[in-house]
Write an enzyme that holds these catalytic residues in place. Structure first.
Site, PDB file in Angstrom:
ATOM      1  N   TYR A 112       2.142   2.996  15.158  1.00  0.00           N
ATOM      2  CA  TYR A 112       2.758   3.201  13.842  1.00  0.00           C
ATOM      3  C   TYR A 112       4.221   3.623  13.840  1.00  0.00           C
ATOM      4  CZ  TYR A 112       2.767   8.344  13.396  1.00  0.00           C
ATOM      5  OH  TYR A 112       3.034   9.679  13.518  1.00  0.00           O
ATOM      6  N   ARG A 120       1.144  15.589  13.348  1.00  0.00           N
ATOM      7  CA  ARG A 120       2.436  16.211  13.682  1.00  0.00           C
ATOM      8  C   ARG A 120       2.421  17.730  13.655  1.00  0.00           C
ATOM      9  NH1 ARG A 120       3.783  11.897  10.503  1.00  0.00           N
ATOM     10  NH2 ARG A 120       3.550  13.190   8.674  1.00  0.00           N
ATOM     11  N   GLU A 154     -10.079  12.489   7.676  1.00  0.00           N
ATOM     12  CA  GLU A 154      -9.950  13.826   7.092  1.00  0.00           C
ATOM     13  C   GLU A 154     -11.299  14.542   7.020  1.00  0.00           C
ATOM     14  OE1 GLU A 154      -7.808  11.521   3.952  1.00  0.00           O
ATOM     15  OE2 GLU A 154      -7.056  13.519   3.464  1.00  0.00           O
ATOM     16  N   HIS A 177      -3.798  13.976   0.931  1.00  0.00           N
ATOM     17  CA  HIS A 177      -4.029  13.051   2.047  1.00  0.00           C
ATOM     18  C   HIS A 177      -2.841  13.073   3.012  1.00  0.00           C
ATOM     19  CE1 HIS A 177      -5.175   9.520   4.344  1.00  0.00           C
ATOM     20  NE2 HIS A 177      -4.036   8.925   4.012  1.00  0.00           N
ATOM     21  N   GLU A 207      -9.337   4.216  -2.168  1.00  0.00           N
ATOM     22  CA  GLU A 207      -8.117   3.993  -2.942  1.00  0.00           C
ATOM     23  C   GLU A 207      -8.459   3.287  -4.252  1.00  0.00           C
ATOM     24  OE1 GLU A 207      -4.764   2.246  -0.956  1.00  0.00           O
ATOM     25  OE2 GLU A 207      -5.333   3.023   1.025  1.00  0.00           O
ATOM     26  N   GLN A 259      -3.764   2.557  15.005  1.00  0.00           N
ATOM     27  CA  GLN A 259      -2.680   3.087  14.160  1.00  0.00           C
ATOM     28  C   GLN A 259      -1.848   4.139  14.901  1.00  0.00           C
ATOM     29  OE1 GLN A 259      -4.176   4.764  10.480  1.00  0.00           O
ATOM     30  NE2 GLN A 259      -2.153   5.263   9.682  1.00  0.00           N
ATOM     31  N   THR A 285      -4.876   6.518   0.060  1.00  0.00           N
ATOM     32  CA  THR A 285      -6.111   7.299   0.062  1.00  0.00           C
ATOM     33  C   THR A 285      -6.039   8.440  -0.940  1.00  0.00           C
ATOM     34  OG1 THR A 285      -6.306   6.812   2.389  1.00  0.00           O
ATOM     35  CG2 THR A 285      -7.669   8.607   1.552  1.00  0.00           C
ATOM     36  N   GLU A 291     -10.657   3.916   3.681  1.00  0.00           N
ATOM     37  CA  GLU A 291      -9.757   4.707   2.843  1.00  0.00           C
ATOM     38  C   GLU A 291     -10.138   4.473   1.392  1.00  0.00           C
ATOM     39  OE1 GLU A 291      -5.633   3.842   3.880  1.00  0.00           O
ATOM     40  OE2 GLU A 291      -5.689   5.463   5.368  1.00  0.00           O
ATOM     41  N   ARG A 299      -7.946   3.881  13.286  1.00  0.00           N
ATOM     42  CA  ARG A 299      -7.068   5.038  13.529  1.00  0.00           C
ATOM     43  C   ARG A 299      -6.487   5.076  14.938  1.00  0.00           C
ATOM     44  NH1 ARG A 299      -5.901   6.046   8.438  1.00  0.00           N
ATOM     45  NH2 ARG A 299      -7.742   6.537   7.194  1.00  0.00           N
ATOM     46  N   ASP A 328      -9.283   0.428   1.905  1.00  0.00           N
ATOM     47  CA  ASP A 328      -8.271  -0.001   2.870  1.00  0.00           C
ATOM     48  C   ASP A 328      -8.757   0.377   4.279  1.00  0.00           C
ATOM     49  OD1 ASP A 328      -5.876  -0.890   3.944  1.00  0.00           O
ATOM     50  OD2 ASP A 328      -4.878   1.034   3.654  1.00  0.00           O
ATOM     51  N   ASP A 339       0.842  -1.195   0.000  1.00  0.00           N
ATOM     52  CA  ASP A 339       0.000   0.000   0.000  1.00  0.00           C
ATOM     53  C   ASP A 339       0.879   1.247   0.000  1.00  0.00           C
ATOM     54  OD1 ASP A 339      -2.446   1.292  -0.092  1.00  0.00           O
ATOM     55  OD2 ASP A 339      -2.611   1.445   2.088  1.00  0.00           O
ATOM     56  N   LYS A 359      -4.305  -2.012   9.891  1.00  0.00           N
ATOM     57  CA  LYS A 359      -4.690  -2.150   8.490  1.00  0.00           C
ATOM     58  C   LYS A 359      -4.755  -3.606   8.036  1.00  0.00           C
ATOM     59  CE  LYS A 359      -3.490   2.343   7.402  1.00  0.00           C
ATOM     60  NZ  LYS A 359      -4.198   3.262   6.522  1.00  0.00           N
ATOM     61  N   TYR A 404       1.086   5.736  -0.509  1.00  0.00           N
ATOM     62  CA  TYR A 404       0.638   6.925   0.229  1.00  0.00           C
ATOM     63  C   TYR A 404       0.823   8.099  -0.723  1.00  0.00           C
ATOM     64  CZ  TYR A 404       0.541   9.571   4.750  1.00  0.00           C
ATOM     65  OH  TYR A 404       0.229  10.376   5.829  1.00  0.00           O
ATOM     66  N   THR A 444      -9.146  -5.649   3.728  1.00  0.00           N
ATOM     67  CA  THR A 444      -9.006  -4.700   2.617  1.00  0.00           C
ATOM     68  C   THR A 444      -9.972  -5.205   1.556  1.00  0.00           C
ATOM     69  OG1 THR A 444      -6.645  -4.433   3.117  1.00  0.00           O
ATOM     70  CG2 THR A 444      -7.402  -3.683   0.952  1.00  0.00           C
TER      71      THR A 444
HETATM   72 MN    MN Z   1      -4.117   2.795   2.749  1.00  0.00          MN
END
Ligand code: MN
Length: 413
Positions: A241, A140, A361, A131, A198, A237, A347, A196, A234, A230, A124, A250, A126, A254
């Site tokens: 992560y 962050r 989001e 996104h 995708e 995650q 995503t 997600e 959260r 996907d 997968d 994840k 990004y 899927t």
């Molecule tokens: Mn994904």
């Protein structure tokens, strides 16, 4: 415009210009086998092959997956597509007998679809700048939204192939560790289950170990594309992560759509992708248009709602990194791709809020819940919610579409 002897509505995802491939079975013949779709009909390619309607007998249409067909390479894919176009176009009905057509054409409502591909590896990416920026700001802060590597390479991680499931498969809420401020972590049913939006692309022909796929050759290795959801937890995650990326958040499900739309069918919808600045390193540099204009839509329907509500409208053309760049990057170390490997784009979010491809989001991590008809609101997915994703390319008077990928949330076990 090319037409079929079968009536196909201009709003159908499956005109003769599409001809996607999938695996289906029927009540009369429970062997899963290869079919294509035209309007409201499935065409049994195993039967066509048996009746010697192709230039040779291929044998792989009786398989329970597309893998053997996919491994044959572009020349065979195009030869078969061309012959199918001939057989199914206006006037094509004179090439084969009515009795044969009666056997080969099956109403779409009479078939059961199966996972189209035996997937060895799933990766997968990004690849959407919007996104990555949105998620970066939330996790962050604005200053560090895009990590320093992001504009230089398509970021990805090795995902889990065993839990890739067909559209319509139940999605069970996962359980796992989540952080608790000032206390040790808790073990709970995820409270922040998300989707997600995708696209997925399947590798047709792979590359030998230690022989990278060049950016120039990447396109011919790709067999076709599907819609991909996907599913993501959260809260799991956020705690797990760092430093190696997502793991359990994840790997529980899927979902993909059943029809693999070929790159040849998508060719007329290629567009120039976003301008890339800084310029990518030479191994990622390509001047040919490598974006795709695919309209994407997500709907949500809770158990209490009579109708689904559209919650996002996006487009694949927003992606910063192309599939060719993902594939060239994936293999640049010499990593070998194999027939049936699946790659997710990551995503696909657009610039405006309505085009964000995840609830994370859309609700800004739960700060701005979505209002649903009947007074409900959603920060993240609840048990009983159904998420449907659709996608299509709009031509002049026709569509080349993907159908849909759907999944309903069930309580944790
Ligand atoms: Mn994904």
């Amino acid at each position: 415009m090319l037409k079929s002897f079968i009536e196909v509505s201009p709003e159908s995802d499956f005109p003769i210009l599409n001809l996607p491939y999938g695996i289906f079975s029927t009540q009369e013949n429970s062997n899963p086998r290869v079919g294509t779709r035209l309007g409201d009909f499935i065409i049994d390619l195993a039967f066509l092959d048996e009746q010697k309607l192709f230039d040779q007998q291929y044998g792989f249409f009786v398989d329970t997956s597309l893998n053997r067909f996919m491994s044959m390479g572009r020349e065979v894919w195009q030869r078969i597509r061309q012959r199918l176009t001939e057989l199914l176009s206006e006037g094509g009905d004179t090439v084969w007998e009515e009795a044969m057509r009666m056997r080969a054409l099956i109403p779409a409502g009479d078939v059961q679809m199966h996972l189209p591909v035996v997937i060895g590896d799933y990766t997968d990416f990004y690849a959407s700048r919007e996104h990555a920026t949105n998620v970066g700001i939330m996790f962050r802060g604005k200053e560090n939204a895009l990590m320093p590597n992001w504009l230089h390479l398509p970021v990805g991680y090795h995902g889990r192939a065993s839990s890739v499931v067909l559209s319509g498969t139940d999605v069970i809420r996962p359980r796992g560790q989540v952080a608790v401020k000032g206390s040790p972590p808790e073990f709970i049913s995820s409270r922040q289950l998300d989707f997600e939006l995708e696209m997925g692309f399947f590798i047709g022909t792979g590359n030998p170990l230690s022989e990278p796929i060049s950016i120039e050759n990447a396109h011919e290795h790709i067999f076709g594309m599907v819609l991909l959801n996907d599913w993501s937890a959260r809260d799991i995650q956020a705690w797990e992560y760092q430093p190696l990326g997502p793991f359990l958040a994840k790997n529980f499900a899927t979902s993909i759509s059943p029809w693999v739309v070929t790159m040849d069918a998508l060719e007329p919808f290629r567009v120039q992708g976003p301008h890339q600045d800084p310029a990518p390193l030479p191994y990622l540099k390509s001047d040919s248009p490598s974006g795709y204009d695919i309209t994407l839509e997500v709907t949500l329907q809770s158990a209490a709602m009579d109708d689904a509500q559209t919650i996002s409208c996006s487009n694949m053309k927003h992606l910063y990194w192309s599939m060719e760049q993902m594939l060239a990057h994936h293999t640049v170390t010499g990593c070998n791709m194999r027939t049936g490997d699946l790659c997710g784009t990551g995503t696909i979010s657009g610039k405006i809020e309505d085009s964000f491809g995840s609830l994370l989001e859309l609700t800004w991590r739960g700060e701005k819940p979505i209002q649903l008809p009947g007074g409900e609101e959603r920060k993240f997915l609840q048990d009983g919610d159904t998420v449907v994703m659709k996608g299509y390319c709009q031509g002049d008077g026709y569509r080349v579409g993907f159908g849909e990928v759907t999944g309903k949330i069930f309580p944790a076990k």
